[in-house]
Scaffold this active site. Structure first.
Site, short mmCIF file in Angstrom:
data_model
loop_
_atom_site.label_atom_id
_atom_site.label_comp_id
_atom_site.label_asym_id
_atom_site.label_seq_id
_atom_site.Cartn_x
_atom_site.Cartn_y
_atom_site.Cartn_z
N GLY A 80 22.34 -4.63 -42.02
CA GLY A 80 21.39 -3.97 -42.90
C GLY A 80 20.61 -4.97 -43.71
O GLY A 80 19.69 -5.62 -43.22
N GLY B 136 28.66 -4.43 -42.95
CA GLY B 136 28.84 -4.87 -44.32
C GLY B 136 28.91 -6.36 -44.48
O GLY B 136 29.73 -7.02 -43.84
N ASP B 137 28.03 -6.91 -45.31
CA ASP B 137 28.05 -8.34 -45.69
C ASP B 137 27.89 -9.30 -44.51
O ASP B 137 28.41 -10.42 -44.55
CB ASP B 137 29.35 -8.67 -46.43
N GLN C 291 18.32 9.39 -37.92
CA GLN C 291 19.50 9.72 -38.72
C GLN C 291 19.22 10.92 -39.61
O GLN C 291 18.21 10.98 -40.30
CB GLN C 291 19.94 8.54 -39.58
N PRO D 122 20.26 1.83 -40.79
CA PRO D 122 19.29 2.63 -41.55
C PRO D 122 19.40 2.33 -43.04
O PRO D 122 20.51 2.23 -43.57
CB PRO D 122 19.73 4.07 -41.25
N MET D 123 18.25 2.19 -43.71
CA MET D 123 18.23 1.96 -45.15
C MET D 123 17.04 2.70 -45.73
O MET D 123 15.88 2.40 -45.39
CB MET D 123 18.13 0.46 -45.46
N ALA D 124 17.31 3.65 -46.60
CA ALA D 124 16.25 4.44 -47.21
C ALA D 124 15.27 3.54 -47.95
O ALA D 124 15.67 2.66 -48.71
CB ALA D 124 16.84 5.47 -48.17
N CYS E 173 26.30 7.31 -46.98
CA CYS E 173 25.44 7.02 -48.13
C CYS E 173 26.18 7.32 -49.43
O CYS E 173 26.70 8.42 -49.63
CB CYS E 173 24.16 7.84 -48.06
N LYS F 116 27.56 7.17 -38.90
CA LYS F 116 27.65 6.05 -39.85
C LYS F 116 28.54 6.51 -41.00
O LYS F 116 28.25 7.51 -41.65
CB LYS F 116 26.25 5.69 -40.36
#
Length: 327
Positions: free
Chosen positions: A230, A207-208, A72, A18-20, A104, A145
């Site tokens: 992401g 991550g990454d 989420q 999830p990414m706002a 977040c 998360k």
């Protein structure tokens, strides 16, 4: 993988994070169609939902979700979280998995005690999960998360993970940074491994991860059950196809053609406009479009073009400029 009543069609799933501002329905559909094991909505405020905010509920609705879909929620009060879950169920929001945001780092989220601020209070994290589990019922999967801690002095990831497991979480996705680190590389692979070893439920490494080799390597290093992707997948939904191939011992597919990239860009923005209307969709589409410019000749000038998109017809002009610059 099996999560309660839900069978995940991958032994080692690659999940779209999830990414706002980015993971709207059009973006999620694209990732699912290219092999994401499941996708997650943009985060919605549990408190706003309990206050009757229809916009927050709409953020979670997906009229035609592609594949397995998680919603989420973020918040800092167990009973508010439970109430929000009951409300979205009563309102008929369709979802397969409920995810709680404990990762977040944005100040506007942490200032209310939510997001990664929860990492400072493992016991509260446990109560958040217990409340969510009670409202959700016994059958639907509940995931979390999280990060590895708040800062270098408060590496609470293990304690939080154990609390989440003990109170009914079925899976944890761990972003390998503290809140203090925000998104500064590198991630802490050892911290993810420590959390994975501390619990018996599946853990996803996050991550990454921008290549199939990155995914394979972090799974080998951590022993995690899968990965969560992401930013690495924005503008490159084919990343999921490459990861799935590598993790199942198949030849890695080649890079998509320029035609395939531009077709995906156009289709994604078209769906955004259909879903939200051009006035709302196009400002959001600018950021999505910029990610498709990675690696292209004249990428800097093309990204500037992306920042000026106002109407859907501008997308075709952008694509024309892309082809012209590529020769």
């Amino acid at each position: 993988m099996q999560l309660r009543n839900l069978t995940i069609p991958y032994a080692q799933p690659a999940v779209f994070a999830p990414m706002a501002g980015f993971t709207d329905a059009a973006c999620r559909h694209l990732m699912a169609d290219h092999g994401a094991a499941w996708t997650v909505s943009e985060m919605a405020s549990a408190k706003a939902i309990t206050f009757g905010d229809d916009k927050s509920v709409r953020l979670l609705r997906d009229k035609a979700s592609h594949g397995i879909y998680a919603v989420q929620l973020f918040g800092a009060e167990p009973e508010t979280m439970a109430q929000a879950i009951r409300i979205i169920q009563e309102k008929g929001v369709q979802f397969d998995i409920l995810d709680i945001n404990m990762g977040c780092p944005a100040p506007k989220i942490t200032s209310s005690g939510a997001g990664s601020k929860l990492m400072q209070d493992p016991e509260l994290c446990g109560r958040m999960v217990a409340a969510a589990r009670g409202a959700l019922g016994p059958d639907k999967p509940l995931t979390v998360k999280m990060r590895i801690g708040w800062d270098a002095e408060q590496l609470t990831g293990v304690a939080v993970a154990r609390q989440c497991e003990a109170n009914g979480a079925d899976l944890i996705a761990v972003h390998g940074r503290t809140r203090e680190q925000m998104y500064i590389p590198p991630i802490d692979v050892d911290a993810i491994t420590e959390i994975r070893k501390a619990v018996g439920i599946p853990v996803l490494a996050n991550g990454d991860i921008t290549t199939a080799e990155d995914a394979k390597q972090i799974l080998e290093q951590t022993g995690c059950a899968g990965v969560m992707i992401g930013r690495g997948a924005l503008g490159d939904p084919w990343l999921f196809e490459r990861i799935n191939a590598v993790l199942t011992g198949q030849p890695e597919p080649g890079e998509p053609s320029l035609n395939a990239r531009m077709s995906a860009l156009r289709a994604q923005i078209y769906e955004m406009c259909e879903e939200k209307g051009e006035w709302t969709a196009m400002p959001q589409a600018r950021g999505q479009a910029m990610h498709y410019m990675k690696g292209l000749k004249g990428a800097a000038s093309l990204r500037r073009y992306c920042s000026m998109l106002e109407h859907f017809t501008d997308v075709d002009k952008l694509i024309e400029a892309v082809y012209k610059l590529q020769g």
